[in-house]
Motif scaffolding. Structure first.
Motif, PDB file in Angstrom:
ATOM      1  N   ARG A   1     -11.900  -5.450   1.102  1.00  0.00           N
ATOM      2  CA  ARG A   1     -12.377  -4.282  -0.049  1.00  0.00           C
ATOM      3  C   ARG A   1     -13.952  -5.176  -0.285  1.00  0.00           C
ATOM      4  NH1 ARG A   1      -7.238  -3.474  -0.762  1.00  0.00           N
ATOM      5  NH2 ARG A   1      -6.474  -1.218  -0.701  1.00  0.00           N
TER       6      ARG A   1
ATOM      7  N   THR B   1     -17.571   6.885   7.624  1.00  0.00           N
ATOM      8  CA  THR B   1     -16.654   6.126   8.404  1.00  0.00           C
ATOM      9  C   THR B   1     -16.919   5.530   9.786  1.00  0.00           C
ATOM     10  OG1 THR B   1     -14.523   6.893   7.086  1.00  0.00           O
ATOM     11  CG2 THR B   1     -14.285   5.605   8.923  1.00  0.00           C
TER      12      THR B   1
ATOM     13  N   SER C   1       0.994  -1.315   0.004  1.00  0.00           N
ATOM     14  CA  SER C   1       0.052  -0.001   0.227  1.00  0.00           C
ATOM     15  C   SER C   1       0.641   1.071   0.112  1.00  0.00           C
ATOM     16  CB  SER C   1      -0.872  -0.037   1.396  1.00  0.00           C
ATOM     17  OG  SER C   1       0.019  -0.189   2.373  1.00  0.00           O
TER      18      SER C   1
ATOM     19  N   TRP D   1     -14.904   0.650   9.309  1.00  0.00           N
ATOM     20  CA  TRP D   1     -15.679   0.570   7.911  1.00  0.00           C
ATOM     21  C   TRP D   1     -16.062   1.853   7.443  1.00  0.00           C
ATOM     22  CZ3 TRP D   1     -20.843   2.111   6.774  1.00  0.00           C
ATOM     23  CH2 TRP D   1     -21.474   1.427   5.544  1.00  0.00           C
ATOM     24  N   ASN D   2     -15.621   1.906   6.106  1.00  0.00           N
ATOM     25  CA  ASN D   2     -15.773   3.113   5.294  1.00  0.00           C
ATOM     26  C   ASN D   2     -16.527   2.661   3.935  1.00  0.00           C
ATOM     27  OD1 ASN D   2     -14.410   4.701   2.707  1.00  0.00           O
ATOM     28  ND2 ASN D   2     -14.908   6.034   4.337  1.00  0.00           N
ATOM     29  N   LYS D   3     -17.583   3.622   3.795  1.00  0.00           N
ATOM     30  CA  LYS D   3     -18.361   3.573   2.528  1.00  0.00           C
ATOM     31  C   LYS D   3     -18.663   4.866   2.080  1.00  0.00           C
ATOM     32  CE  LYS D   3     -22.568   1.553   0.304  1.00  0.00           C
ATOM     33  NZ  LYS D   3     -23.748   0.927   0.520  1.00  0.00           N
TER      34      LYS D   3
ATOM     35  N   ASN E   1     -11.485  -2.229   7.725  1.00  0.00           N
ATOM     36  CA  ASN E   1     -10.153  -2.390   8.313  1.00  0.00           C
ATOM     37  C   ASN E   1     -10.228  -3.080   9.755  1.00  0.00           C
ATOM     38  OD1 ASN E   1      -8.146  -1.008   6.203  1.00  0.00           O
ATOM     39  ND2 ASN E   1      -9.766   0.416   6.584  1.00  0.00           N
TER      40      ASN E   1
ATOM     41  N   GLY F   1     -18.290  -1.192   0.479  1.00  0.00           N
ATOM     42  CA  GLY F   1     -17.271  -0.452   1.261  1.00  0.00           C
ATOM     43  C   GLY F   1     -16.082  -1.280   1.525  1.00  0.00           C
ATOM     44  N   THR F   2     -15.235  -0.685   2.634  1.00  0.00           N
ATOM     45  CA  THR F   2     -13.787  -1.245   2.943  1.00  0.00           C
ATOM     46  C   THR F   2     -13.917  -1.397   4.350  1.00  0.00           C
ATOM     47  OG1 THR F   2     -12.803  -0.280   1.108  1.00  0.00           O
ATOM     48  CG2 THR F   2     -11.544  -1.001   3.017  1.00  0.00           C
TER      49      THR F   2
ATOM     50  N   ASN G   1      -4.261  -9.396   2.024  1.00  0.00           N
ATOM     51  CA  ASN G   1      -4.728  -8.163   2.909  1.00  0.00           C
ATOM     52  C   ASN G   1      -4.620  -8.242   4.430  1.00  0.00           C
ATOM     53  OD1 ASN G   1      -5.817  -6.299   0.533  1.00  0.00           O
ATOM     54  ND2 ASN G   1      -7.796  -7.954   0.433  1.00  0.00           N
TER      55      ASN G   1
ATOM     56  N   ARG H   1      -7.286  -5.586   5.863  1.00  0.00           N
ATOM     57  CA  ARG H   1      -8.334  -4.917   5.046  1.00  0.00           C
ATOM     58  C   ARG H   1      -9.061  -5.854   4.090  1.00  0.00           C
ATOM     59  NH1 ARG H   1      -6.178   0.394   1.940  1.00  0.00           N
ATOM     60  NH2 ARG H   1      -6.260   1.075   4.132  1.00  0.00           N
TER      61      ARG H   1
END
Length: 950
Positions: free
Chosen positions: A797, A853, A10, A847-849, A805, A802-803, A701, A795
């Motif tokens: 995806r 976050t 990354s 969690w991000n979308k 972590n 979303g993602t 990941n 991580r």
């Protein structure tokens, strides 16, 4: 956070800081100017991009492979924000390797370094942890903690200027010099910033009208370094914490706190206004019975069931201390030529913490004792008595009085004010042969002033005895000022320095690449002054300890570092530093690190290092030894009797219950007057440390680091622990350290009352309280500590979902041993005992979308025993606790595991605006039951953040 310096898959962008590196971790991230950083693949449209060589924390050599031999933890900007902390100290507490019990500004009014927060790694203390900003030292706090330890106030660093925080958790003296035995915390600031960003935070406890914190900051920047050849930015941050009293939170305390920890908790105090007459019985000439009665002017509403006068001090007993801070950080970089850059930096912090002390209380009976460090003699002043004819004394003889001077509550405020600054400028660039160079010159410094009030040894007793001071008032402020003059401590320090370094690749080619090197040096001149006010130094203030330090010294260092990639898989790094401090022989600190990449997914690393800490100015150049009191000390000659008296009196009337606490405190939580003298013949502390770790990338990941650390610190500079000396009082080697008072009238009265309530108890104190304890700084201690840091990050995806972590950070303590100077061996392992938990864990999920976050952080600290070590095991291990306290129900005779869950939500759906909500202790988990330390308030707190970028 990650124990690696970077995740290999990354890496996106790398930018140099003044002395370190700004590293971007995510494949898409936000630049400091608010624009979006894209992946390396997008930047090159699929073409390979040459790796950049950069400086990393823990090395002076630029490198392309950022996975070094040293275990390094990194907190990125988003990690910092997701902790929900309002201060840098709060951010550090979210790291499992950080010692959360180290000094903090809130609740440390009695500390010689009040108003500051320190940093400690792996429990080795502030003095063994070096704090840097951009790889260079910043000013120490002007006050020395305990009158001995110099350290950096981490709350003087503005959080909004930070890009990341790097923690090197192994010996780093070979790179950074003195004080880095346990490791280094390096605060890396933003590389550059354009535009304007304002931010405001508001923190409040749920459902409470008390407490809270406010933070506001503004970040201003101009110029793009690559486009315009310069960038300048300034960050100003203001912080305010609201204080509150015990009365605001006393209703939240459980019943066990009063029943088992403090029987008089919350009760009105018998040291009251207008007070109680208290005189022991006298035989022979002028014989009279014992007297214990309220002063005639005491209202009926203030009298307890026994008729004694009380005052509710919960409304004036400050529970949380208000504070105000303004932190400034400014940085500028200017392109002088294609190969040379000039830089400058200015930082400044001013802090004010308001401690509200209880009004001075006079207890009838034994004399007041304290140590005069100026003349090295013990001082003693009899407690004042009311003369015959005093309006408050109805008897034909003098009588003592239990009294609290509550005429003017405002006069008992004790503010501490302090400043810290750093000013530096320098040049960096590249020579024709490709070698990098940099040099800087600067000054760091600060000052501090603490103020309060104290009883004058002559004016206070005389005014009370003669009747000039009117018991219960009114009294003029002029009289009060004479009886209780202003006292305090002033401090000032500074350090001027210049450094230079050259680094690069040699022409020597090894199997894995060129042999790299770095050489450099620095010169520093340090001054430090700390002095109590004249009336304190001259021992004119009853019971007040003093300190007087005044010195300066020169320090210089030369260092070198080599990086040898023997093969594509095996790399060695070696560093050597020679430090010379005025008054001491030169000290050599070595370090060796090895990295072996077995396969792309598995890397082994190890380090071996020697460290040191040079004796500081307070330890070697004190003019008057540190004099003060060790509070809450167990006196082995009195504690058993004091406990027996307490256990009887707490079942008596209201007066007896108050006296129960007095009796217990006089033997088991007593205050010991001590003087600790400096020593010009001290030697440096030294250390040997080793780490061994493995870095695993088993899946695309998933990243895992496991690092074992072991450190032994020798020649520790300290004084013999008062509890240790008291436990050996009858030993000829320690007998001369201690002087005791005679058994007091109060001792006799308390024992007699207990024997009256429980006939046949036959309790009596056989030793008086401690009058003085004389100590000095010595090289005699050792500490051995070891453990394992485990960090797992992954991580996922999930496309349109979303993602996610996930992170799991653990610190497992294996050993923490202190040296027994008598037995010439280590004392038993303290891991699992009080303040030394075996396991600290932080589990995080983010969690991000799109613009949202959400983060959850679960913090857990394992259970601990109530005893600190083997010296108090008999009284505070499980069996000893059960025998002494006999708790009922589900109250444990140990400290159960602590669990706290924090939530964070962030939304960026509005143009240029970021909104965030933090919920600390979201599930309202109570602090663990602690029958020895008492209840700890742990409310649910909400923090709202708004951040707008222009």
């Amino acid at each position: 956070m990650n124990k690696q310096l970077i995740l290999k898959r990354s890496v996106v962008a790398v930018a140099l800081t003044l002395g370190g590196t700004a590293i971007t971790f995510a494949q898409t991230s936000s630049n400091s100017d608010g624009s979006s950083a894209t992946t390396a693949q997008a930047q090159t449209q699929g073409q390979a991009q040459a790796p950049q060589r950069v400086y990393v924390t823990g090395s002076n050599i630029k490198r392309t492979d950022l996975e070094t031999a040293s275990p390094v933890t990194i907190m990125r900007r988003e990690d910092i924000e997701q902790t929900g902390a309002s201060t840098v100290r709060g951010v550090l507490e979210s790291m499992t390797s950080f010692d959360s019990s180290t000094l903090r500004d809130n609740g440390n009014s009695s500390s010689f370094a009040s108003g500051a927060s320190g940093a400690s790694i792996h429990g080795l203390g502030k003095a063994a942890t070096l704090v840097l900003v951009n790889n260079r030292r910043i000013s120490n706090y002007a006050f020395a903690d305990g009158g001995q330890q110099v350290f950096t106030n981490v709350d003087s660093i503005p959080a909004d200027s930070l890009e990341r925080i790097d923690t090197v958790a192994d010996g780093a003296s070979a790179l950074y010099g003195s004080d880095a035995m346990a490791g280094v915390i390096n605060f890396v600031t933003r590389r550059q910033f354009e535009g304007v960003k304002v931010r405001a935070d508001v923190t409040r406890p749920q459902g409470a009208s008390y407490g809270g914190e406010n933070t506001a900051s503004i970040l201003l920047g101009k110029g793009n370094f690559d486009r315009d050849g310069y960038n300048v930015y300034v960050n100003v941050e203001g912080y305010r914490r609201f204080g509150y009293m015990l009365s605001d939170v006393i209703g939240e305390y459980p019943a066990w706190h009063k029943q088992y920890y403090s029987p008089a908790f919350g009760d009105p105090s018998l040291y009251s206004f207008p007070g109680n007459l208290n005189e022991a019985a006298r035989t022979g000439t002028g014989a009279h019975p014992a007297i214990r009665q309220a002063v005639a002017g005491c209202p009926a509403t203030q009298r307890n069931a026994s008729g004694l006068c009380t005052s509710d001090i919960n409304f004036i007993n400050q529970y949380s201390d208000p504070a105000e801070r303004v932190n400034l950080y400014s940085q500028g970089r200017f392109k002088v030529s294609n190969t040379t850059t000039a830089f400058a930096e200015v930082s400044y912090s001013t802090t004010k913490t308001i401690y509200q002390g209880l009004p001075y209380a006079n207890a009838a009976g034994s004399a007041s004792n304290w140590f005069d460090g100026n003349t090295k003699t013990s001082q003693s002043v009899p407690k004042p008595k009311l003369a015959v004819g005093n309006p408050a004394n109805p008897f034909p003889y003098e009588v003592g009085i239990d009294y609290r001077f509550m005429d003017n509550m405002d006069m008992w405020s004790s503010p501490t004010k302090a400043t810290q600054y750093r000013v530096m400028t320098g040049l960096e660039g590249q020579l024709a042969n490709g070698w990098d160079w940099k040099t800087a010159i600067g000054r760091v410094g600060g000052d501090a002033k603490a103020r309060g009030r104290g009883p004058d040894r002559d004016a206070m007793p005389a005014a009370v005895h003669s009747g000039e001071y009117v018991i219960g008032g009114p009294n003029s402020q002029a009289l009060l000022d004479r009886m209780f003059p202003e006292i305090g401590t002033n401090a000032k320090l500074s350090q001027d320095w210049i450094d230079a370094q050259v680094s690069g690749d040699t022409r020597i080619q090894l199997g894995g690449g060129a042999l790299s090197f770095a050489v450099g040096g620095e010169v520093r001149h340090e001054k430090m002054f700390i002095r109590s006010t004249d009336n304190v130094v001259e021992a004119r203030i009853i019971g007040r300890g003093s300190l007087w330090i005044d010195g300066e010294r020169n320090m210089s260092a030369l260092y070198g570092e080599l990086n040898a990639p023997f093969t594509k898989k095996l790399e060695a790094n070696a560093a050597l530093r020679i430090d010379k401090n005025e008054g001491f022989d030169a000290h050599v600190s070595p370090k060796l690190g090895l990295v072996y990449k077995a396969i792309p997914e598995v890397m082994f690393r190890t380090t071996f290092a020697g460290g040191f800490r040079a004796p500081n100015i307070p330890e070697t150049l004190g003019k008057v030894g540190l004099t003060g009191f060790f509070n809450s000390t167990l006196d082995p000659k009195r504690c058993a009797t004091a406990t027996g008296i307490r256990d009887i009196l707490k079942n008596g009337n209201a007066t007896d219950k108050s006296d129960a606490t007095v009796a217990y405190n006089s033997g088991c939580l007593t205050s010991v007057p001590v003087m600790i003298s400096s020593n010009a013949n001290l030697k440096p502390e030294t250390s040997r440390s080793a780490t061994f770790g493995v870095v695993l990338d088993p899946l695309k990941n998933l990243n895992m680091t496991i690092d074992y650390w072991h450190l032994e610190r020798r020649n520790e500079i300290s004084y013999r622990d008062p509890s240790y000396v008291l436990a050996r009082e009858d030993n000829a080697d320690y007998r001369d350290y201690i002087a005791r008072n005679a058994v007091s009238e109060q001792d006799v009265r308390l024992a007699a009352r207990a024997n009256q309530l429980s006939p046949g108890a036959n309790l009596a104190f056989t030793s008086g309280t401690i009058q003085s304890l004389l100590l000095n700084y010595e090289n005699f201690g050792k500490t051995q500590t070891s453990g394992v840091d485990i960090d797992v990050k992954s991580r996922f995806r999930m496309g349109e979902h979303g993602t996610l972590n996930l992170g799991l950070m653990n610190t497992v303590a294996l050993t923490y041993k202190l040296w027994d100077i008598d037995a010439n061996s280590y004392r038993p392992n303290q891991v699992g005992n009080r303040t030394v938990p075996r396991l600290k864990t932080v589990l995080s999920a983010s969690w991000n979308k799109g613009n949202l976050t959400s983060t959850i952080r679960v913090n857990r600290t394992s259970a601990m025993a109530l005893n600190f070590d083997e010296t108090d095991q008999a009284t505070w291990n499980t069996a000893g606790c059960l025998a002494r306290i006999k708790p009922t129900g589900d109250l444990p005779c140990w400290q159960p595991a602590s669990l706290r869950t924090d939530l964070n939500f962030s939304y960026t759906g509005f143009r240029n605006l970021r909104l965030a909500l933090d919920i600390r202790n979201a599930f309202y988990d109570s602090a663990p039951v602690d029958l020895r330390g008492g209840y700890a308030l742990r409310p649910r707190q909400f923090k709202g953040t708004a951040e707008y970028t222009f």
